[in-house]
Design a protein around this motif. Sequence first.
Motif, PDB file in Angstrom:
ATOM      1  N   GLN A 162     -13.892  90.411  66.511  1.00 48.86           N
ATOM      2  CA  GLN A 162     -13.445  90.092  67.870  1.00 48.86           C
ATOM      3  C   GLN A 162     -13.168  88.600  68.006  1.00 48.86           C
ATOM      4  O   GLN A 162     -12.183  88.201  68.625  1.00 48.86           O
ATOM      5  CB  GLN A 162     -14.496  90.528  68.904  1.00 48.86           C
ATOM      6  CG  GLN A 162     -14.051  90.309  70.333  1.00 48.86           C
ATOM      7  CD  GLN A 162     -12.790  91.089  70.678  1.00 48.86           C
ATOM      8  OE1 GLN A 162     -12.700  92.279  70.410  1.00 48.86           O
ATOM      9  NE2 GLN A 162     -11.815  90.414  71.255  1.00 48.86           N
ATOM     10  N   GLN A 163     -14.008  87.767  67.399  1.00 49.87           N
ATOM     11  CA  GLN A 163     -13.787  86.320  67.449  1.00 49.87           C
ATOM     12  C   GLN A 163     -12.489  85.937  66.738  1.00 49.87           C
ATOM     13  O   GLN A 163     -11.732  85.096  67.219  1.00 49.87           O
ATOM     14  CB  GLN A 163     -14.965  85.574  66.829  1.00 49.87           C
ATOM     15  CG  GLN A 163     -16.216  85.600  67.672  1.00 49.87           C
ATOM     16  CD  GLN A 163     -17.406  84.961  66.964  1.00 49.87           C
ATOM     17  OE1 GLN A 163     -17.348  84.614  65.791  1.00 49.87           O
ATOM     18  NE2 GLN A 163     -18.498  84.816  67.698  1.00 49.87           N
ATOM     19  N   VAL A 164     -12.217  86.557  65.601  1.00 50.08           N
ATOM     20  CA  VAL A 164     -10.965  86.295  64.867  1.00 50.08           C
ATOM     21  C   VAL A 164      -9.767  86.723  65.711  1.00 50.08           C
ATOM     22  O   VAL A 164      -8.764  86.013  65.801  1.00 50.08           O
ATOM     23  CB  VAL A 164     -10.975  87.005  63.492  1.00 50.08           C
ATOM     24  CG1 VAL A 164      -9.590  87.007  62.867  1.00 50.08           C
ATOM     25  CG2 VAL A 164     -11.987  86.356  62.567  1.00 50.08           C
ATOM     26  N   ALA A 165      -9.868  87.887  66.356  1.00 45.02           N
ATOM     27  CA  ALA A 165      -8.771  88.361  67.204  1.00 45.02           C
ATOM     28  C   ALA A 165      -8.546  87.402  68.373  1.00 45.02           C
ATOM     29  O   ALA A 165      -7.395  87.086  68.709  1.00 45.02           O
ATOM     30  CB  ALA A 165      -9.072  89.767  67.721  1.00 45.02           C
ATOM     31  N   ASP A 166      -9.631  86.921  68.975  1.00 49.15           N
ATOM     32  CA  ASP A 166      -9.501  85.970  70.084  1.00 49.15           C
ATOM     33  C   ASP A 166      -8.866  84.663  69.620  1.00 49.15           C
ATOM     34  O   ASP A 166      -8.007  84.098  70.313  1.00 49.15           O
ATOM     35  CB  ASP A 166     -10.870  85.695  70.717  1.00 49.15           C
ATOM     36  CG  ASP A 166     -11.442  86.908  71.427  1.00 49.15           C
ATOM     37  OD1 ASP A 166     -10.693  87.880  71.680  1.00 49.15           O
ATOM     38  OD2 ASP A 166     -12.661  86.891  71.721  1.00 49.15           O
ATOM     39  N   LEU A 167      -9.253  84.171  68.463  1.00 47.88           N
ATOM     40  CA  LEU A 167      -8.666  82.941  67.928  1.00 47.88           C
ATOM     41  C   LEU A 167      -7.200  83.139  67.569  1.00 47.88           C
ATOM     42  O   LEU A 167      -6.380  82.248  67.770  1.00 47.88           O
ATOM     43  CB  LEU A 167      -9.445  82.459  66.699  1.00 47.88           C
ATOM     44  CG  LEU A 167     -10.787  81.786  66.971  1.00 47.88           C
ATOM     45  CD1 LEU A 167     -11.537  81.555  65.669  1.00 47.88           C
ATOM     46  CD2 LEU A 167     -10.582  80.482  67.711  1.00 47.88           C
ATOM     47  N   ALA A 170      -5.226  82.906  70.686  1.00 47.68           N
ATOM     48  CA  ALA A 170      -5.176  81.525  71.167  1.00 47.68           C
ATOM     49  C   ALA A 170      -4.219  80.678  70.347  1.00 47.68           C
ATOM     50  O   ALA A 170      -3.586  79.756  70.872  1.00 47.68           O
ATOM     51  CB  ALA A 170      -6.569  80.918  71.142  1.00 47.68           C
ATOM     52  N   LEU A 171      -4.067  80.978  69.058  1.00 50.38           N
ATOM     53  CA  LEU A 171      -3.201  80.188  68.186  1.00 50.38           C
ATOM     54  C   LEU A 171      -1.773  80.738  68.091  1.00 50.38           C
ATOM     55  O   LEU A 171      -0.911  80.109  67.503  1.00 50.38           O
ATOM     56  CB  LEU A 171      -3.808  80.093  66.783  1.00 50.38           C
ATOM     57  CG  LEU A 171      -5.133  79.350  66.695  1.00 50.38           C
ATOM     58  CD1 LEU A 171      -5.681  79.433  65.281  1.00 50.38           C
ATOM     59  CD2 LEU A 171      -4.975  77.900  67.131  1.00 50.38           C
ATOM     60  N   ASP A 172      -1.542  81.903  68.665  1.00 49.85           N
ATOM     61  CA  ASP A 172      -0.220  82.530  68.625  1.00 49.85           C
ATOM     62  C   ASP A 172       0.772  81.650  69.401  1.00 49.85           C
ATOM     63  O   ASP A 172       0.535  81.308  70.553  1.00 49.85           O
ATOM     64  CB  ASP A 172      -0.288  83.921  69.231  1.00 49.85           C
ATOM     65  CG  ASP A 172       0.983  84.729  68.993  1.00 49.85           C
ATOM     66  OD1 ASP A 172       1.996  84.138  68.589  1.00 49.85           O
ATOM     67  OD2 ASP A 172       0.941  85.940  69.214  1.00 49.85           O
ATOM     68  N   PRO A 173       1.925  81.299  68.794  1.00 51.70           N
ATOM     69  CA  PRO A 173       2.907  80.439  69.470  1.00 51.70           C
ATOM     70  C   PRO A 173       3.406  81.006  70.808  1.00 51.70           C
ATOM     71  O   PRO A 173       3.749  80.258  71.705  1.00 51.70           O
ATOM     72  CB  PRO A 173       4.059  80.342  68.479  1.00 51.70           C
ATOM     73  CG  PRO A 173       3.514  80.788  67.172  1.00 51.70           C
ATOM     74  CD  PRO A 173       2.328  81.646  67.447  1.00 51.70           C
ATOM     75  N   LYS A 174       3.436  82.316  70.958  1.00 51.37           N
ATOM     76  CA  LYS A 174       3.874  82.922  72.214  1.00 51.37           C
ATOM     77  C   LYS A 174       2.970  82.480  73.366  1.00 51.37           C
ATOM     78  O   LYS A 174       3.418  82.301  74.495  1.00 51.37           O
ATOM     79  CB  LYS A 174       3.881  84.437  72.113  1.00 51.37           C
ATOM     80  CG  LYS A 174       4.894  84.990  71.154  1.00 51.37           C
ATOM     81  CD  LYS A 174       4.769  86.489  71.076  1.00 51.37           C
ATOM     82  CE  LYS A 174       5.670  87.029  69.965  1.00 51.37           C
ATOM     83  NZ  LYS A 174       5.489  88.466  69.778  1.00 51.37           N
ATOM     84  N   PHE A 175       1.663  82.355  73.057  1.00 52.81           N
ATOM     85  CA  PHE A 175       0.717  81.967  74.098  1.00 52.81           C
ATOM     86  C   PHE A 175       0.726  80.469  74.348  1.00 52.81           C
ATOM     87  O   PHE A 175       0.263  80.024  75.379  1.00 52.81           O
ATOM     88  CB  PHE A 175      -0.706  82.425  73.723  1.00 52.81           C
ATOM     89  CG  PHE A 175      -0.869  83.910  73.755  1.00 52.81           C
ATOM     90  CD1 PHE A 175      -0.955  84.598  74.951  1.00 52.81           C
ATOM     91  CD2 PHE A 175      -0.931  84.633  72.568  1.00 52.81           C
ATOM     92  CE1 PHE A 175      -1.099  85.959  74.986  1.00 52.81           C
ATOM     93  CE2 PHE A 175      -1.077  86.000  72.599  1.00 52.81           C
ATOM     94  CZ  PHE A 175      -1.154  86.675  73.814  1.00 52.81           C
ATOM     95  N   LEU A 176       1.264  79.683  73.419  1.00 54.04           N
ATOM     96  CA  LEU A 176       1.295  78.227  73.584  1.00 54.04           C
ATOM     97  C   LEU A 176       2.485  77.776  74.425  1.00 54.04           C
ATOM     98  O   LEU A 176       2.511  76.664  74.922  1.00 54.04           O
ATOM     99  CB  LEU A 176       1.338  77.539  72.203  1.00 54.04           C
ATOM    100  CG  LEU A 176       0.090  77.726  71.342  1.00 54.04           C
ATOM    101  CD1 LEU A 176       0.312  77.082  69.979  1.00 54.04           C
ATOM    102  CD2 LEU A 176      -1.135  77.145  72.002  1.00 54.04           C
ATOM    103  N   GLU A 177       3.484  78.615  74.576  1.00 51.37           N
ATOM    104  CA  GLU A 177       4.701  78.224  75.320  1.00 51.37           C
ATOM    105  C   GLU A 177       4.469  78.182  76.806  1.00 51.37           C
ATOM    106  O   GLU A 177       3.728  78.678  77.466  1.00 51.37           O
ATOM    107  CB  GLU A 177       5.832  79.201  75.000  1.00 51.37           C
ATOM    108  CG  GLU A 177       6.254  79.103  73.571  1.00 51.37           C
ATOM    109  CD  GLU A 177       7.318  80.137  73.208  1.00 51.37           C
ATOM    110  OE1 GLU A 177       7.685  80.988  74.032  1.00 51.37           O
ATOM    111  OE2 GLU A 177       7.774  80.100  72.075  1.00 51.37           O
TER     112      GLU A 177
END
Length: 177
Positions: A162-167, A170-177
């Motif tokens: 679950q922690q890996v999925a959450d990270l 968070a690191l996915d470029p779609k979410f950074l835009e």
Amino acid sequence: GFLLYGVLHPSIPMLLLNGLLLPINILRAVEMVRLTKRVRAASSQGTGVWLKPYMMRTKRKDGDILFRKGDQADHLYFLAEGRIEIVEIGVFIEPGTMFGEIAFFAPDKRRTNTARCVGPCTVLTIDESTVRQLYYQNPDFGFQLMALVAGRLTADVKRLQQQVADLSKALDPKFLE
């Protein structure tokens, strides 16, 4: 089968040897059936009740540390009253739960987390030597202990996934835009 072989293929040593071993083999078969019944019965009841005579009762205050991450494992614990927090992972242990077992099976025999009392607690402890004796002498206890270790390790794997999925989110470029 070997007795029959000794009779049909005339072999006196084979007949004598297996004739002498027959009572021992019957005894072992009966013991295995009893063992299987005991293991099934143990899986349906709790460990804490029958372990109490082997354990030492202690009263702990709020904030007391039972063990710290990296400590040498020397006791197994059973929480009779109160709550215990496993600090590093934020998990709370409720009354009637055994804990501190994983370190007994770790190669370095070290604690993997810190256990702290949340409020006053009554904790039962059992030393490593007694745990080992019970583990080898009582298959019920051995199976319960292995089930507890497997359950804790499975929960750790799920928590890490679950922690890996959450990270990853968070690191996915779609979410950074």
